[in-house]
Design an enzyme around this catalytic site. Structure first.
Site, PDB file in Angstrom:
ATOM      1  N   LYS A 203       0.828  -1.206   0.000  1.00 37.65           N
ATOM      2  CA  LYS A 203       0.000   0.000   0.000  1.00 37.65           C
ATOM      3  C   LYS A 203       0.861   1.255   0.000  1.00 37.65           C
ATOM      4  O   LYS A 203       0.669   2.172  -0.786  1.00 37.65           O
ATOM      5  CB  LYS A 203      -0.941  -0.005   1.205  1.00 37.65           C
ATOM      6  N   GLU A 209      10.156  -5.816   4.131  1.00 37.63           N
ATOM      7  CA  GLU A 209      10.397  -7.108   3.489  1.00 37.63           C
ATOM      8  C   GLU A 209      10.018  -7.074   2.013  1.00 37.63           C
ATOM      9  O   GLU A 209      10.760  -7.557   1.148  1.00 37.63           O
ATOM     10  CB  GLU A 209       9.582  -8.214   4.194  1.00 37.63           C
ATOM     11  N   GLY A 266      -5.486  -4.885   5.119  1.00 40.12           N
ATOM     12  CA  GLY A 266      -4.642  -5.844   4.419  1.00 40.12           C
ATOM     13  C   GLY A 266      -5.196  -7.250   4.414  1.00 40.12           C
ATOM     14  O   GLY A 266      -5.230  -7.923   3.371  1.00 40.12           O
ATOM     15  N   ARG A 267      -5.663  -7.725   5.566  1.00 38.32           N
ATOM     16  CA  ARG A 267      -6.152  -9.104   5.659  1.00 38.32           C
ATOM     17  C   ARG A 267      -7.515  -9.283   5.000  1.00 38.32           C
ATOM     18  O   ARG A 267      -7.967 -10.411   4.831  1.00 38.32           O
ATOM     19  CB  ARG A 267      -6.189  -9.549   7.117  1.00 38.32           C
ATOM     20  N   GLU A 353      -5.332 -11.658  13.763  1.00 39.49           N
ATOM     21  CA  GLU A 353      -4.919 -10.260  13.668  1.00 39.49           C
ATOM     22  C   GLU A 353      -6.090  -9.328  13.959  1.00 39.49           C
ATOM     23  O   GLU A 353      -5.897  -8.206  14.432  1.00 39.49           O
ATOM     24  CB  GLU A 353      -4.336  -9.975  12.276  1.00 39.49           C
ATOM     25  N   HIS A 384      -3.575 -37.541  10.685  1.00 37.70           N
ATOM     26  CA  HIS A 384      -2.314 -38.213  10.987  1.00 37.70           C
ATOM     27  C   HIS A 384      -1.305 -37.243  11.581  1.00 37.70           C
ATOM     28  O   HIS A 384      -0.103 -37.512  11.589  1.00 37.70           O
ATOM     29  CB  HIS A 384      -1.763 -38.863   9.713  1.00 37.70           C
ATOM     30  N   LYS A 509       8.012  -4.228  14.290  1.00 32.29           N
ATOM     31  CA  LYS A 509       8.607  -3.505  13.153  1.00 32.29           C
ATOM     32  C   LYS A 509       9.530  -2.398  13.642  1.00 32.29           C
ATOM     33  O   LYS A 509      10.618  -2.177  13.100  1.00 32.29           O
ATOM     34  CB  LYS A 509       7.501  -2.896  12.281  1.00 32.29           C
TER      35      LYS A 509
END
Length: 548
Positions: A203, A209, A266-267, A353, A384, A509
């Site tokens: 954004k 990163e 964002g999510r 979040e 399993h 951050k």
């Protein structure tokens, strides 16, 4: 607590009441398909549910839900509306009658959608080519968090769908999130830069990163494509961002920058250009329109269906019941579909979040824990892995998701059932096994050796819901996404928290910036490690000393 201790309220007894079970089912029909939510294996009765619906009334759930739809700035800490549902409204939808600015918002949404359709069709047809004239067939999507998990889940869900698979033939879509250089190497090592388009998603165009990976990708592109550097970047790198000047400074053509809005968290952004750009390049805008239509279908269901028939509302109320009232701190999302292997990871972010908060919306400390620890794996893989704990260890409420049709049906001669029926046999069996368990009496009747019996007792009384859907295609993927997005919002509304900020993400951050500066100073000027506690200082010194 009576549901845990009273034998009459054990799920073994509750599930024997057919009238109760029939009353704990919600069904939604759309586009020739249906969704059946059976929550009769939850530790509730009809009376419990009525009390939960009363709770919803008392906390103003309907008003809070409608405020979100009307564009009220319910994200009060950031002063923002929450309008991700607008991203999937079709053209011609009368949003203006619900939200005064709705018509303008929808016009902007469809301007971006039209731009995505035009660009993706030009790339897919070969009209838009790379700097050396080759068609662009590989798409590397660089982003992190909501910019990666959502699109990656949808990509995996569609890979085996017949129509989506046909539309993606000859194309490759990869996701690059981790700043670990190994991730970049694995993502790009078998790709031809001349046939590759980089999609940078940020954004602000400042996410540490993402931008380091973007610079690494640009260098890889410039080394691998023998053409004018400016032409290489403009033809091989596009952006999804609101920071147009920063994108242009990076070398990206302004026509190839796709925007979104501050009211998209964002999510919750997979339905924006964040997801629709890379997914349209891979699968076509037509397929992704079906996905958006499916999400819109559930949006309408969420806002219009009565609470007692409303699937996201029921799931949200059950989440509050299991977490706040029953005291269960975890829950599992168990899709019996390999195509949904990344769905639990995406919903993990959407939910944790959003609802992992310590204070109410007014800033007061919550008198209870909000949010659950979410995890999951596709069935039968999870059986399993962690189902042992679910059956005989901690109680983990679970959502099972299954489909009536397979994306890739297989039936071998001589096999008792098809592969999909084998999968679904487990989908139907596991919730009952969790609910009923196995008693000492059962084991005695089966002749199990006395010394082994305690190890084979299953207490049962472990709650779950089962969601059965017709088939998994783009429309259904959109439906599933919206169901769980709205479930998260419902729980936040009930708990009285802000589900749409994420200040907990920020502190790490800030501290990472301090570490980054230290690493730079130590690597370039041999500066001493300082300004950290003794534990961190010792680890940093060991890290920096390696290889000297």
């Amino acid at each position: 607590s009576s549901f845990k201790s009273d034998d009459k309220l054990h799920l073994r007894e509750l599930c024997a009441d057919s009238a109760r079970c029939a009353g704990l089912v919600a069904t939604h029909r759309a586009d020739g398909r249906k969704i059946i939510l059976d929550y009769s294996r939850q530790q509730v009765t009809g009376e419990t549910m009525e009390l939960l619906f009363d709770l919803a009334d008392k906390v103003g759930l309907i008003e809070k839900r409608n405020d979100m739809r009307r564009g009220v700035k319910i994200n009060i800490t950031e002063g923002r509306s929450v309008l991700h549902q607008a991203l999937r409204m079709p053209k011609g939808y009368d949003y203006g009658k619900i939200f005064p600015d709705g018509t303008a918002v929808l016009k902007e949404v469809h301007a971006v959608r039209d731009k995505i359709q035009d660009f993706s069709e030009r790339v897919r047809s070969g009209a838009f080519k790379g700097a050396t004239g080759k068609e662009l067939k590989n798409f590397v999507c660089i982003g992190i968090g909501g910019s990666q998990l959502g699109p990656e889940f949808v990509n995996e869900a569609l890979r085996a769908d017949p129509s989506a698979s046909a539309a993606s033939e000859g194309r490759t879509l990869r996701f690059l999130a981790n700043v670990d250089p190994v991730d970049f190497s694995l993502c790009t090592s078998d790709l031809d830069p001349e046939e590759t388009l980089i999609v940078v998603i940020s954004k602000t165009f400042t996410t540490a990163e993402t931008m380091l990976n973007a610079r690494t990708a640009r260098k890889w592109m410039l080394n691998g494509v023998k053409a004018d550097a400016k032409e290489v970047v403009s033809k091989h790198v596009i952006a999804v961002s609101t920071a147009i000047d920063k994108c242009k400074a990076f070398g990206i053509d302004e026509d190839n920058i796709f925007g979104f809005w501050e009211w998209v968290g964002g999510r919750f952004s997979v339905c924006s250009a964040v997801g629709i750009v890379p997914l349209s390049l891979q699968y076509s805008y037509e397929v992704m329109s079906d996905f958006l239509d499916g999400a819109h279908d559930i949006d309408e269901h969420f806002y219009e269906a009565p609470l007692r028939e409303n699937i996201p509302v029921i799931l949200g109320l059950l989440g509050v019941w299991n977490s706040t009232f029953m005291g269960y701190e975890t829950r599992a999302l168990l899709p019996y579909s390999q195509a949904l292997k990344r769905f639990p990871a995406h919903i993990q972010q959407v939910d944790m979040e959003s609802n992992g908060k310590r204070v109410a919306i007014d800033g007061s400390i919550l008198p209870f824990q909000a949010g659950e620890i979410n995890f999951g794996e596709p069935g039968t893989n999870g059986q399993h892995s962690f189902y042992q704990l679910m059956h005989q260890g901690r109680v983990v409420p679970a959502d099972f998701i299954g489909f009536m049709e397979s994306q890739t049906p297989v039936k071998h001669d001589g096999e008792v059932v098809s592969n999909h029926d084998e999968l679904m046999s487990n989908f139907f069996a596991q919730p009952d096994a969790l609910a009923y368990g196995k008693t000492l009496t059962d084991l005695m009747q089966e002749g199990v050796k006395e010394e082994i019996r305690p190890h084979k007792v299953f207490s049962g009384n472990r709650p779950s819901s089962s969601m059965l859907m017709t088939k998994l295609d783009a429309f259904a993927v959109g439906q599933l996404l919206a169901i769980y997005e709205h479930r998260t919002a419902v729980q936040g509304f009930i708990w009285g928290i802000n589900s749409f900020d994420q200040w907990g993400v920020e502190l790490g951050k800030v501290l990472a910036t301090q570490v980054r500066s230290q690493l730079n100073a130590s690597r370039t000027n041999q500066a001493q490690v300082q300004g950290f506690n003794s534990s961190t200082s010792a680890l940093l010194e060991a890290f920096l000393a390696h290889g000297k």
